[in-house]
Design a protein around this motif. Structure first.
Motif, PDB file in Angstrom:
ATOM      1  N   LEU A  23       0.833  -1.198  -0.154  1.00  0.00           N
ATOM      2  CA  LEU A  23       0.074  -0.104   0.175  1.00  0.00           C
ATOM      3  C   LEU A  23       0.913   1.211  -0.008  1.00  0.00           C
ATOM      4  O   LEU A  23       0.566   2.268  -0.675  1.00  0.00           O
ATOM      5  CB  LEU A  23      -0.968  -0.128   1.110  1.00  0.00           C
ATOM      6  CG  LEU A  23      -2.203  -1.046   1.169  1.00  0.00           C
ATOM      7  CD1 LEU A  23      -2.860  -0.949   2.241  1.00  0.00           C
ATOM      8  CD2 LEU A  23      -2.888  -0.816  -0.116  1.00  0.00           C
ATOM      9  N   SER A  24       2.016   1.245   0.812  1.00  0.00           N
ATOM     10  CA  SER A  24       2.802   2.326   0.802  1.00  0.00           C
ATOM     11  C   SER A  24       3.558   2.708  -0.661  1.00  0.00           C
ATOM     12  O   SER A  24       3.708   3.803  -0.960  1.00  0.00           O
ATOM     13  CB  SER A  24       3.945   2.302   1.965  1.00  0.00           C
ATOM     14  OG  SER A  24       3.203   2.283   3.158  1.00  0.00           O
ATOM     15  N   ARG A  25       4.106   1.358  -1.287  1.00  0.00           N
ATOM     16  CA  ARG A  25       4.599   1.514  -2.516  1.00  0.00           C
ATOM     17  C   ARG A  25       3.702   2.237  -3.539  1.00  0.00           C
ATOM     18  O   ARG A  25       3.873   3.088  -4.216  1.00  0.00           O
ATOM     19  CB  ARG A  25       5.129   0.191  -2.995  1.00  0.00           C
ATOM     20  CG  ARG A  25       6.184  -0.371  -2.136  1.00  0.00           C
ATOM     21  CD  ARG A  25       6.912  -1.545  -3.019  1.00  0.00           C
ATOM     22  NE  ARG A  25       6.193  -2.398  -3.509  1.00  0.00           N
ATOM     23  CZ  ARG A  25       5.647  -3.616  -2.680  1.00  0.00           C
ATOM     24  NH1 ARG A  25       6.136  -3.951  -1.594  1.00  0.00           N
ATOM     25  NH2 ARG A  25       4.856  -4.667  -3.425  1.00  0.00           N
ATOM     26  N   ASN A  26       2.387   1.504  -3.626  1.00  0.00           N
ATOM     27  CA  ASN A  26       1.404   2.208  -4.372  1.00  0.00           C
ATOM     28  C   ASN A  26       0.988   3.745  -4.359  1.00  0.00           C
ATOM     29  O   ASN A  26       0.775   4.587  -5.042  1.00  0.00           O
ATOM     30  CB  ASN A  26       0.134   1.373  -4.460  1.00  0.00           C
ATOM     31  CG  ASN A  26       0.332   0.015  -4.740  1.00  0.00           C
ATOM     32  OD1 ASN A  26       1.270  -0.455  -5.470  1.00  0.00           O
ATOM     33  ND2 ASN A  26      -0.367  -1.284  -4.459  1.00  0.00           N
ATOM     34  N   GLU A  27       0.924   3.981  -3.095  1.00  0.00           N
ATOM     35  CA  GLU A  27       0.468   5.202  -2.596  1.00  0.00           C
ATOM     36  C   GLU A  27       1.817   6.276  -3.114  1.00  0.00           C
ATOM     37  O   GLU A  27       1.470   7.235  -3.874  1.00  0.00           O
ATOM     38  CB  GLU A  27       0.365   5.617  -1.225  1.00  0.00           C
ATOM     39  CG  GLU A  27       0.187   6.980  -0.908  1.00  0.00           C
ATOM     40  CD  GLU A  27       0.170   7.213   0.960  1.00  0.00           C
ATOM     41  OE1 GLU A  27       0.095   8.397   1.235  1.00  0.00           O
ATOM     42  OE2 GLU A  27       0.699   6.307   1.436  1.00  0.00           O
ATOM     43  N   LEU A  28       2.975   5.784  -2.993  1.00  0.00           N
ATOM     44  CA  LEU A  28       3.924   6.614  -3.324  1.00  0.00           C
ATOM     45  C   LEU A  28       4.034   6.633  -4.872  1.00  0.00           C
ATOM     46  O   LEU A  28       4.364   7.787  -5.552  1.00  0.00           O
ATOM     47  CB  LEU A  28       5.357   6.277  -2.710  1.00  0.00           C
ATOM     48  CG  LEU A  28       6.624   6.999  -2.826  1.00  0.00           C
ATOM     49  CD1 LEU A  28       6.735   8.551  -2.744  1.00  0.00           C
ATOM     50  CD2 LEU A  28       7.640   6.205  -2.210  1.00  0.00           C
ATOM     51  N   GLU A  29       4.168   5.551  -5.587  1.00  0.00           N
ATOM     52  CA  GLU A  29       3.947   5.589  -7.012  1.00  0.00           C
ATOM     53  C   GLU A  29       3.202   6.489  -7.614  1.00  0.00           C
ATOM     54  O   GLU A  29       3.351   7.297  -8.581  1.00  0.00           O
ATOM     55  CB  GLU A  29       3.694   4.120  -7.615  1.00  0.00           C
ATOM     56  CG  GLU A  29       3.729   4.167  -9.149  1.00  0.00           C
ATOM     57  CD  GLU A  29       3.754   2.645  -9.566  1.00  0.00           C
ATOM     58  OE1 GLU A  29       3.708   2.596 -10.947  1.00  0.00           O
ATOM     59  OE2 GLU A  29       3.940   1.866  -8.952  1.00  0.00           O
TER      60      GLU A  29
END
Length: 245
Positions: A15-21
């Motif tokens: 979820l953090s990776r997708n939010e940052l992406e």
């Protein structure tokens, strides 16, 4: 100069990776974005692709992001590193290994844009440095702290050292501190006159007065202002070459 960056996100939380992406995709300086959940996957992507910027979490399941950051220093052209984490107690360690920024979760668009802008400026400087002659290095640099900007003649710089995330530039007229990185300063100085002798120390070759043998086959430098500075083992060879020892 337009700078487009390929970015790698290393975080064990999808979820953090997708939010940052998502936030990075809103920035026009970003080209390709890659994701990895651990150090092994991250290294593979770094070796297979040209990555200019790395957003790196610190606590990665049983791994630690600092391990990857230190391995990157062995690469010929390591990416710029921005730590992106939920914890604020690692900031000093992050800047001591030349991270260019430290972003806290939850991420915000404005803060991510600021971090990307800093990376873009550094890459632009690096690109310019590769195409100019030695004569094009600036004769002064500016250091800003607490809204006060000081102009420092480069020829007066004796040394610079990072301690607890603060860069202190020592000159013939005193010390000046800033929260910029050692790499920021190094990119602005002529490498024929200034060299890094330790992971946190940069010196003016013309200001070295004595070189004394030290522990573990290293050296200790005495500068013209009587300052004593260590030479790290991995920097001994370059120092000897520069001084023709």
């Amino acid at each position: 100069m337009n700078i487009l960056m390929n970015v790698l996100l290393v975080d064990d939380e999808p979820l953090s990776r997708n939010e940052l992406e998502y936030l990075l995709k809103q920035n026009s300086a970003i080209d390709q974005i890659y994701q990895a959940e651990g150090i092994g996957d991250g290294l593979q992507l770094l070796l297979k692709n040209q990555i200019e910027l790395l957003f790196l979490d610190i606590e990665l399941n049983e791994e630690n992001g600092f391990s990857l950051a230190k391995e990157l220093q062995q690469l010929a052209q390591p990416p710029l590193v921005i730590f992106a984490t939920a914890y604020d107690n690692y900031a000093v360690d992050a800047f001591n290994i030349n991270a260019i920024d430290y972003v806290l979760k939850p991420f915000e668009q404005k803060r991510i844009n600021q971090a990307v802008a800093k990376a873009t400026a550094l890459l632009a400087d690096k690109s310019t440095d590769q195409t100019v002659t030695t004569a094009a290095y600036p004769t002064v640099i500016t250091v800003t702290q607490e809204e006060k900007t000081t102009v420092l003649p480069v020829k007066e710089i004796i040394s610079a050292a990072v301690n607890n995330g603060v860069l202190t530039i020592t000159t013939a007229n005193g010390d000046f501190s800033t929260h910029e990185t050692l790499n920021w300063l190094k990119q602005r100085l002529d490498p024929q006159k200034f060299i890094q002798v330790h992971r946190s120390v940069l010196v003016n070759l013309n200001c070295i007065r004595e070189v004394q043998p030290w522990f573990n086959h290293t050296y200790q430098l005495t500068m013209t202002n009587q300052q004593k500075l260590p030479v790290g083992r991995s920097f001994v060879k370059e120092l000897r070459q520069q001084l023709q020892m």
